[in-house]
Scaffold this motif. Structure first.
Motif, PDB file in Angstrom:
ATOM      1  N   ALA A 109      -2.262   6.027  -5.537  1.00 51.25           N
ATOM      2  CA  ALA A 109      -1.169   6.894  -5.092  1.00 51.25           C
ATOM      3  C   ALA A 109       0.191   6.256  -5.320  1.00 51.25           C
ATOM      4  O   ALA A 109       1.203   6.958  -5.415  1.00 51.25           O
ATOM      5  N   THR A 110       0.232   4.929  -5.440  1.00 51.11           N
ATOM      6  CA  THR A 110       1.489   4.236  -5.707  1.00 51.11           C
ATOM      7  C   THR A 110       1.845   4.274  -7.186  1.00 51.11           C
ATOM      8  O   THR A 110       2.986   4.559  -7.564  1.00 51.11           O
ATOM      9  N   ILE A 155      -2.196   5.346   8.689  1.00 54.49           N
ATOM     10  CA  ILE A 155      -2.556   5.891  10.007  1.00 54.49           C
ATOM     11  C   ILE A 155      -1.437   6.685  10.684  1.00 54.49           C
ATOM     12  O   ILE A 155      -1.497   6.905  11.889  1.00 54.49           O
ATOM     13  N   GLN A 156      -0.454   7.110   9.919  1.00 53.99           N
ATOM     14  CA  GLN A 156       0.638   7.861  10.540  1.00 53.99           C
ATOM     15  C   GLN A 156       0.134   9.110  11.248  1.00 53.99           C
ATOM     16  O   GLN A 156       0.609   9.473  12.325  1.00 53.99           O
ATOM     17  N   GLY A 157      -0.857   9.772  10.634  1.00 57.72           N
ATOM     18  CA  GLY A 157      -1.412  10.987  11.233  1.00 57.72           C
ATOM     19  C   GLY A 157      -2.088  10.719  12.558  1.00 57.72           C
ATOM     20  O   GLY A 157      -1.942  11.499  13.511  1.00 57.72           O
ATOM     21  N   GLN A 195       7.653   9.122   2.818  1.00 62.48           N
ATOM     22  CA  GLN A 195       6.425   9.785   3.255  1.00 62.48           C
ATOM     23  C   GLN A 195       5.326   8.775   3.577  1.00 62.48           C
ATOM     24  O   GLN A 195       4.554   8.954   4.516  1.00 62.48           O
ATOM     25  N   GLY A 196       5.257   7.690   2.813  1.00 61.67           N
ATOM     26  CA  GLY A 196       4.203   6.696   3.008  1.00 61.67           C
ATOM     27  C   GLY A 196       4.576   5.552   3.930  1.00 61.67           C
ATOM     28  O   GLY A 196       3.806   4.594   4.055  1.00 61.67           O
ATOM     29  N   ALA A 197       5.747   5.625   4.572  1.00 64.98           N
ATOM     30  CA  ALA A 197       6.243   4.555   5.455  1.00 64.98           C
ATOM     31  C   ALA A 197       6.471   3.262   4.689  1.00 64.98           C
ATOM     32  O   ALA A 197       6.386   2.166   5.253  1.00 64.98           O
TER      33      ALA A 197
END
Length: 340
Positions: free
Chosen positions: A57-58, A220-222, A297-299
């Protein structure tokens, strides 16, 4: 007849010498009159991990931005397996011609120190630029922690009063996450539980079957937003903007700052002009609004992500020292670069 044949051979040799001097088709690539690298064909960036993971994803959004910037196709080739080593082995076998690169992280340092790659990774690969650098945190299951602890100080007190009761999940018992965990909770009587995947570990902690976990905030933001887990401590120099109530190791005087970083790497011997050109292109791409949105978005915007080749090499050298000491303590050190 012999004179004509001699003249023909001489002409062919002359043409070959001219082509070699121009750099066209040579192993060193092509540079213009000012010494700048000229991109002439597709660039391959190997991702040593699977499609859909954090590494993948990066690199994919960066590859899209580089395609526009360089004017040639920049493709991502996922070669997974052996904890990233399969991808390393593949890149090592490719020509160091400026057209093959790889996404690397500290997990490859750990593999190198354990002697897993066939080559000495430290001596055979160099960085082009660092892309992201996340902050790892220790988080607690809300179900398992309820009425027991809600911050780092309370956690330490509870663990000392209940030795070997509290379990901590991680993705690898010999990886960077385990090293960071032991730096942060050094000497505390806890149970370490390795998991095969992040999704498995997330399910265990959300269900209260696991007390704590060490993970990147991007993962783990969700779960934090839903209230299933409680952020306990960040392994960072200062508190995170997203979670200002969570303590950090910096303010607690704990020397523990290991966080996942991802960098574009290449084989040693790759033309310096190509490395410089790609580094400069990445430096421009990280300013693109698309990339900035990805970081937020990905912190990944909590810690400086981009770093030059020189600064990334300094980070790699520093982590080789840190992980060498850790591997030696664990009895897993095979390649000791500090012994020379």
């Amino acid at each position: 007849m012999k004179k004509r044949l001699f003249a023909l051979v001489s002409a062919v040799l002359a043409l070959m010498m001219v082509a070699g001097c121009s750099g066209a088709g040579s192993s060193e690539g092509t540079v213009d009159a000012d010494g700048n690298w000229v991109w002439e064909r597709k660039v391959e960036i190997v991702c040593p991990w699977g499609v859909g993971g954090g590494a993948d994803a990066t690199i994919r959004p960066m590859a899209d931005l580089l395609t526009k910037k360089l004017g040639v196709q920049v493709s991502v080739n996922n070669i997974e397996g052996a904890g990233g080593v399969n991808g390393v082995e593949y890149v090592y076998k490719q020509p160091a011609d400026g057209y093959t690169y790889m996404l690397g992280t500290q997990s490859l340092i750990m593999a190198d120190l354990q002697g897993i790659p066939t080559m000495n990774y430290k001596e055979e690969f160099v960085p082009v630029a660092k892309l992201v650098h996340s902050i790892n945190i220790i988080a607690a299951s809300k179900k398992a922690a309820e009425g027991k602890y809600s911050n780092f100080s309370e956690l330490i007190e509870y663990v000392n009063a209940h030795p070997d009761e509290v379990s901590v999940g991680m993705l690898s018992a010999t990886g960077a996450d385990a090293a960071g965990l032991r730096q942060t909770l050094e000497g505390l009587p806890i149970k370490e539980v390795p998991y095969g995947s992040g999704s498995e570990m997330n399910a265990a902690i959300a269900g209260g079957h696991l007390h704590l976990m060490i993970t990147g905030t991007d993962e783990i933001q969700g779960l934090i937003a839903s209230g299933d887990i409680i952020p306990i401590v960040a392994m960072s120099e200062t508190r995170m903007k997203r979670y200002p109530d969570m303590e950090c190791t910096g303010e607690l005087g704990i020397d523990s700052y290991i966080g996942t970083w991802r960098a574009v790497m290449c084989r040693k011997g790759t033309p310096q002009a190509a490395i410089d050109a790609l580094e400069a292109a990445i430096a421009e791409c990280v300013q693109d609004p698309t990339w900035q949105a990805y970081l937020e978005q990905g912190a990944y915007d909590e810690r400086e992500g981009f770093a030059t080749a020189a600064d990334t090499q300094a980070l790699i050298d520093e982590e080789y020292v840190t992980f060498t000491e850790y591997m030696r303590e664990q009895g897993l050190l095979v390649r000791d670069y500090t012994a020379a």
